[in-house]
Design a protein around this motif. Structure first.
Motif, PDB file in Angstrom:
ATOM      1  N   TYR A 168      39.280  42.318  29.350  1.00 40.75           N
ATOM      2  CA  TYR A 168      38.194  41.890  30.240  1.00 40.75           C
ATOM      3  C   TYR A 168      36.866  42.537  29.849  1.00 40.75           C
ATOM      4  CZ  TYR A 168      35.906  40.632  34.643  1.00 40.75           C
ATOM      5  OH  TYR A 168      35.056  40.107  35.590  1.00 40.75           O
ATOM      6  N   ASP A 169      36.912  43.834  29.532  1.00 31.99           N
ATOM      7  CA  ASP A 169      35.685  44.573  29.241  1.00 31.99           C
ATOM      8  C   ASP A 169      35.194  44.402  27.808  1.00 31.99           C
ATOM      9  OD1 ASP A 169      35.617  45.554  31.828  1.00 31.99           O
ATOM     10  OD2 ASP A 169      36.687  47.401  31.327  1.00 31.99           O
ATOM     11  N   ARG A 170      36.123  44.194  26.865  1.00 31.64           N
ATOM     12  CA  ARG A 170      35.736  44.083  25.455  1.00 31.64           C
ATOM     13  C   ARG A 170      36.480  42.936  24.765  1.00 31.64           C
ATOM     14  NH1 ARG A 170      32.519  47.604  23.390  1.00 31.64           N
ATOM     15  NH2 ARG A 170      33.177  47.144  21.257  1.00 31.64           N
TER      16      ARG A 170
ATOM     17  N   LYS B  41      25.964  45.440  30.794  1.00 30.98           N
ATOM     18  CA  LYS B  41      27.252  44.754  30.915  1.00 30.98           C
ATOM     19  C   LYS B  41      27.349  43.515  30.022  1.00 30.98           C
ATOM     20  CE  LYS B  41      28.653  47.336  34.467  1.00 30.98           C
ATOM     21  NZ  LYS B  41      29.828  48.229  34.401  1.00 30.98           N
TER      22      LYS B  41
ATOM     23  N   HIS C 166      28.021  40.250  37.200  1.00 35.63           N
ATOM     24  CA  HIS C 166      27.043  41.178  36.637  1.00 35.63           C
ATOM     25  C   HIS C 166      25.627  40.604  36.639  1.00 35.63           C
ATOM     26  CE1 HIS C 166      30.682  42.973  34.303  1.00 35.63           C
ATOM     27  NE2 HIS C 166      30.552  43.505  35.508  1.00 35.63           N
TER      28      HIS C 166
ATOM     29  N   LEU D  99      42.359  45.217  31.433  1.00 42.10           N
ATOM     30  CA  LEU D  99      40.949  45.584  31.549  1.00 42.10           C
ATOM     31  C   LEU D  99      40.287  45.750  30.181  1.00 42.10           C
ATOM     32  CD1 LEU D  99      40.930  48.025  34.599  1.00 42.10           C
ATOM     33  CD2 LEU D  99      40.321  45.600  34.518  1.00 42.10           C
TER      34      LEU D  99
END
Length: 361
Positions: A222-224, A348, A281, A219
């Motif tokens: 995925y997020d950063r 996002k 998103h 994650l």
């Protein structure tokens, strides 16, 4: 069980560098996945850990021991290959026991280890069958059982699910993850499938062109994502990339559209950038950016649509410089050719430098 340390490892075939100074720390009991496109060097690195390829430079440690010049049979590792590599004239039990027989282990110990592995993998009813009498998934479990009976310090998996159909791959992913949670053995797993990497790994190492682009928890990547390559590789469908620059009212795309920004990086006005937004998103709204529907792909639980600016309708759908993919939870009544409005969630978004590809926000 043991840790694995890879320090500044290089590999060249002739004058062609394949691995370019890779360093990775793998903790005792960790499940690490090496992922990347074909030709990135992930399988070559795995084979060097196994001792099947010589190291051009650097150092590999398994536990406290440097294994650069240690033969594969003495590294206390077990490897599961893509093609199963089972002996066709041996039964399941004989295949699983073969490495222990080569070591001249006592027969009682062999029987005990084979029975234990068969119990873990649900192979007890199949022990007297031959490989030709098994399905693809059963053969893969036998290959895993052959590795388990050795009780190694490290498991190595080289794209073990590539020969299975989609439904069986999902089932085997769960089996391998459950196996790791039970045995707690250090595991290094190679795949080109980022879905496998996201669902199974404790830590993902993203490789590209012989280097490590980024490593971290699924994650976290995925997020950063650290750069455009990681952002585009991790996630399915892939992240949308829109080229442009920051203006007074938001992000001004090359197509002329303006997309919302939560906050702009310092000294960013007019600087070439790439606006990244994941398909999930993006939402439909009357106040959004006008686009034309190109393709609608209903999957049941979600609807995936591909849209692009009306002025770019002649470009092919595969041209990601103009196409935007959206994943919607609700079903929509739109058809290809219709005009709709979409709005990315500005909290996002991901901003990348237009020249270096590095993350900015």
């Amino acid at each position: 069980m043991s840790s694995v340390e890879i320090r500044h490892v290089t590999k060249s075939f002739g004058l062609a560098p394949i691995i370019k100074g890779v360093s990775i720390d793998i903790q005792d009991g960790e499940f690490v996945i090496l992922v990347g496109p074909s030709g990135c060097g992930k399988s070559t690195l795995l084979r060097m850990i196994a001792g099947l390829e010589d190291i051009s430079g650097g150092e590999i440690r398994i536990g406290s021991r440097v294994v650069n010049n240690v033969p594969p049979k003495d590294r206390d590792i077990a490897m599961v290959f893509q093609n199963y590599a089972l002996y066709p004239h041996m039964t399941v039990a004989q295949n699983m026991a073969f490495s222990l027989k080569l070591k001249r282990s006592p027969q009682g110990e062999i029987d005990e280890r084979v029975a234990r592995a068969a119990e873990i993998l649900g192979l007890k009813p199949l022990l007297e069958r031959f490989p030709r009498q098994l399905s693809g998934g059963q053969r893969q479990r036998v290959a895993m059982g052959r590795a388990i009976v050795r009780d190694p310090q490290v498991f190595l998996f080289d794209e073990p699910l590539s020969n299975l159909d989609a439904k069986l791959r999902v089932a085997m992913r769960a089996e391998i993850k459950a196996l790791h949670q039970r045995l707690k053995t250090t595991t290094i797993y190679v795949t080109h499938d980022q879905i496998e990497a996201m669902t199974m790994a404790d830590k993902i190492v993203v490789m590209h062109d012989g280097i490590v682009e980024q490593m971290g928890a699924p994650l976290e990547l995925y997020d950063r994502p650290a750069n455009l390559f990681v952002a585009g590789f991790i996630g399915s469908p892939a992240m949308n990339f829109i080229k442009g620059n920051v203006g007074s009212n938001g992000f001004k795309a090359e197509s002329g559209q303006t997309f919302p920004l939560a906050a702009a990086p310092a000294a960013s006005d007019g600087r070439p950038m790439v606006y990244g937004i994941r398909p999930e998103h993006i939402r439909l709204t009357d106040e959004g950016v006008p686009v034309e529907v190109v393709v609608i792909e209903p999957t049941g639980s979600e609807t995936q649509i591909i849209v692009r600016p009306a002025g770019e309708r002649d470009k092919p759908v595969a041209d990601h410089s103009s196409a935007i993919t959206c994943v919607l939870k609700d079903r929509i009544a739109a058809r290809p050719g219709d005009m709709i409005r979409v709005m990315p969630d500005p909290t996002k978004l991901h901003l990348f430098d237009g020249k270096t590809g590095g993350r900015l926000n």
